[in-house]
Design an enzyme around this catalytic site. Structure first.
Site, PDB file in Angstrom:
ATOM      1  N   LYS A  53      11.812  30.948 -48.779  1.00  0.00           N
ATOM      2  CA  LYS A  53      12.157  31.981 -49.249  1.00  0.00           C
ATOM      3  C   LYS A  53      11.686  33.273 -48.034  1.00  0.00           C
ATOM      4  CE  LYS A  53      11.578  31.092 -53.921  1.00  0.00           C
ATOM      5  NZ  LYS A  53      10.919  30.393 -55.568  1.00  0.00           N
ATOM      6  N   GLN A  97       5.228  32.049 -57.617  1.00  0.00           N
ATOM      7  CA  GLN A  97       5.779  30.643 -57.609  1.00  0.00           C
ATOM      8  C   GLN A  97       5.234  29.513 -58.671  1.00  0.00           C
ATOM      9  OE1 GLN A  97       8.124  30.157 -54.938  1.00  0.00           O
ATOM     10  NE2 GLN A  97       8.436  27.459 -56.515  1.00  0.00           N
ATOM     11  N   ASP A 120      11.881  37.312 -59.580  1.00  0.00           N
ATOM     12  CA  ASP A 120      12.312  36.776 -60.994  1.00  0.00           C
ATOM     13  C   ASP A 120      13.182  36.939 -62.160  1.00  0.00           C
ATOM     14  OD1 ASP A 120      12.195  34.214 -59.148  1.00  0.00           O
ATOM     15  OD2 ASP A 120      10.058  34.063 -59.674  1.00  0.00           O
TER      16      ASP A 120
END
Ligand code: NDP
Length: 286
Positions: A53, A97, A120
């Site tokens: 990322k 994460q 997200d």
């Protein structure tokens, strides 16, 4: 005749080139989009995902920073960091994460992210927004799938879409996005009886189970579009999806490979959401 292979790498390159143009426009206004990634623990797969990322961010001109916490970190400590990032003018997107360690309440951590920085799309407000058709940020993996369908001009409205898998990060949001585009959607899970009856009637079949090659050629309708979200590493090291690609590609109309299908699109859509967040924060239109 074999299926058309949907090349995720090529589409990701194309979308990233468009994103690069958007970061350049922002730069001209003195704005650099910023993404903060929080990682708790040292899970090797998560570490690799985070590294990818960060690399992808720098390629399209996004500032990124990683906040590492040990696996025995307190949830409060992580939430304090999130609150600081919520206030930071340099950061437009915050990502935690997953998975988090067992002693964390993932929903509480997610809801401590400011909704407008939840790139997200996992904050409960963003989930609700998706359900009611007022999407703020689409979760990256299903968003990437929608772009792949769109770029290949695959019609959705009026089609029967079957989603195999009902997870919060892939199956459920994917089903909602297909529903929003007018598909008739069936959602299957490990509790579904006679799975093949459902999959065989799918015009669009999306699979996200984490079971290597579980969709065999006999479970697919001729000419169907088959999207394989699964990423599974076999004991011999080979990466395969949840679909038996070699046989199904002879029957499907369109199919995504693994690797090189949905995978490259997930990170691309994270970049896209981060740029979108920066544009919204500074009232800049695309
Ligand atoms: P989860 O384990 O959270 O969910 C798996 C889903 O599959 C569950 O809903 C489960 O049903 C269902 N399932 C399991 N067995 C069967 C079966 N025999 N028949 C029908 N449904 C079944 O996984 P994720 O959704 O997080 O991920 C799925 C796969 O996608 C994994 O391989 C993962 O690595 C990959 N992935 C890939 C991404 C990418 O960027 N390409 C991003 C995210 C995930 P139940 O709810 O009843 O248990």
């Amino acid at each position: 005749m074999g299926a058309n292979i949907i090349d995720g790498n090529a589409i990701a390159r194309e979308v990233r080139a468009e994103l690069r143009t958007r970061t350049e426009s922002l730069e001209k206004c003195g704005i650099k989009p910023g993404l903060a990634v929080i990682i708790v623990g040292d899970d090797p797969a998560s570490t690799i995902y985070v590294r990818n990322k960060v690399k992808a961010c720098s390629e399209v001109g996004i500032h990124s920073e990683v906040h590492n916490f040990p696996k025995d970190a307190e949830q409060d400590e992580v939430q304090r960091c999130i609150r600081e990032l919520n206030e930071s003018p340099l950061i437009h997107g915050i990502l935690v994460q997953l998975p988090l360690p067992q002693h964390f309440e993932a929903n509480r951590v997610m809801t401590s992210i400011a909704v407008e920085k939840d790139v997200d799309g996992f904050h409960l407000c963003n989930v609700g927004a998706l359900v009611t058709g007022n999407t703020v940020f689409s979760p990256c993996t299903p968003y990437g799938v929608m772009i792949m369908l769109n770029k290949n001009h695959i019609p959705i409205e009026g089609k029967h879409a079957v989603m195999v898998g009902r997870s919060n990060i892939v199956g459920k949001p994917m089903a909602l996005m297909l529903l929003a585009k007018g598909a008739t959607v069936t959602i299957c899970s490990s509790k579904t009886r006679d799975l093949a009856t459902h999959t065989k009637s799918a015009d669009i079949l999306v699979v996200a189970t984490g079971i290597p090659r579980m969709i065999s050629v006999g479970m697919v309708k001729p000419g169907a579009t088959v999207v394989d979200v699964g990423i599974n590493r076999l004991p011999d090291g080979k990466l395969v999806g949840d679909v038996d690609f070699e046989s199904v590609k002879e029957k499907a109309g369109f199919i995504t490979p693994v690797p090189g299908g949905v995978g490259p699109m997930t990170i691309t859509m994270l970049l896209c959401n981060t740029i979108e967040a920066a544009e919204r924060a500074h009232d800049v239109t695309k």
